[in-house]
Scaffold this motif. Structure first.
Motif, short mmCIF file in Angstrom:
data_model
loop_
_atom_site.label_atom_id
_atom_site.label_comp_id
_atom_site.label_asym_id
_atom_site.label_seq_id
_atom_site.Cartn_x
_atom_site.Cartn_y
_atom_site.Cartn_z
N ASP A 1 -5.31 -17.49 -8.10
CA ASP A 1 -6.18 -17.37 -9.28
C ASP A 1 -7.53 -16.76 -8.93
O ASP A 1 -8.11 -16.00 -9.71
CB ASP A 1 -6.38 -18.74 -9.93
N SER A 2 -8.02 -17.06 -7.76
CA SER A 2 -9.36 -16.61 -7.36
C SER A 2 -9.45 -15.11 -7.13
O SER A 2 -10.55 -14.56 -7.06
CB SER A 2 -9.81 -17.34 -6.10
N VAL A 3 -8.29 -14.44 -7.03
CA VAL A 3 -8.32 -13.01 -6.73
C VAL A 3 -7.67 -12.16 -7.81
O VAL A 3 -7.69 -10.93 -7.71
CB VAL A 3 -7.66 -12.70 -5.36
N LYS A 4 -7.12 -12.79 -8.81
CA LYS A 4 -6.45 -12.04 -9.87
C LYS A 4 -7.41 -11.06 -10.52
O LYS A 4 -8.55 -11.39 -10.83
CB LYS A 4 -5.87 -13.00 -10.92
N GLY A 5 -6.94 -9.85 -10.70
CA GLY A 5 -7.77 -8.82 -11.31
C GLY A 5 -8.62 -8.06 -10.30
O GLY A 5 -9.19 -7.02 -10.63
N ARG A 6 -8.71 -8.56 -9.07
CA ARG A 6 -9.52 -7.88 -8.05
C ARG A 6 -8.69 -7.42 -6.86
O ARG A 6 -9.04 -6.43 -6.21
CB ARG A 6 -10.62 -8.82 -7.55
N PHE A 7 -7.61 -8.13 -6.56
CA PHE A 7 -6.75 -7.79 -5.43
C PHE A 7 -5.44 -7.21 -5.96
O PHE A 7 -4.91 -7.68 -6.96
CB PHE A 7 -6.42 -9.03 -4.60
N THR A 8 -4.93 -6.20 -5.25
CA THR A 8 -3.64 -5.62 -5.61
C THR A 8 -2.81 -5.45 -4.35
O THR A 8 -3.23 -4.78 -3.41
CB THR A 8 -3.81 -4.25 -6.29
N ILE A 9 -1.64 -6.06 -4.36
CA ILE A 9 -0.74 -5.94 -3.22
C ILE A 9 0.31 -4.87 -3.52
O ILE A 9 0.76 -4.72 -4.65
CB ILE A 9 -0.06 -7.29 -2.90
N SER A 10 0.68 -4.13 -2.49
CA SER A 10 1.71 -3.11 -2.64
C SER A 10 2.40 -2.91 -1.30
O SER A 10 1.88 -3.33 -0.26
CB SER A 10 1.12 -1.79 -3.15
N LYS A 11 3.54 -2.29 -1.34
CA LYS A 11 4.24 -2.00 -0.10
C LYS A 11 4.93 -0.65 -0.17
O LYS A 11 5.24 -0.16 -1.25
CB LYS A 11 5.26 -3.10 0.22
#
Length: 126
Positions: free
Chosen positions: A61-71
């Protein structure tokens, strides 16, 4: 065995961005989930973002909207785009991989992850 090597950490001012990378090698075809965890002094290691082999994702919750994971499966690479950095994001960030299909039920649960990198430090100044 899966080997993981992180890169991309650094020192930035609040509001800045970083892109963390994780290079995977070894028996990567067995990997069911990959994730990013962070560990700040005096705190528990926490999962911040994870992605399953079907590309489903989960974020703290603390990073939603700011962090994006991809591979990128063609490069055996995992990424974490971090935007709008805050001082409380300062931590050692670790890449992790799981070959247990159970990880899909709870992507951010640390116990699922068997393979870990050495970490890359992120420091955010105010």
């Amino acid at each position: 065995q899966v080997q993981l090597v992180e890169s991309g950490g650094g020192s930035v001012q609040a509001g800045g961005s970083l892109r963390l990378s994780c290079a995977a090698s070894g028996y990567t075809f067995t990997t069911k989930c990959m994730g990013w965890f962070r560990h700040a002094p005096g705190k528990e290691r926490e999962g911040v973002a994870a992605i399953a082999s079907d590309r489903s994702t989960s974020y703290a919750d603390s990073v939603k909207g700011r962090f994006t994971i991809s591979k990128d499966n063609t490069k055996n690479a995992l990424y974490l785009q971090i935007d709008s950095l805050k001082p409380e994001d300062s931590a050692m960030y670790y890449c992790a991989a799981s070959d247990d299909s159970g990880c899909r039920r709870w992507l951010l649960l640390r116990a699922w992850y068997k393979y870990w990198g050495q970490g890359t430090q992120v420091t955010v100044s105010s």
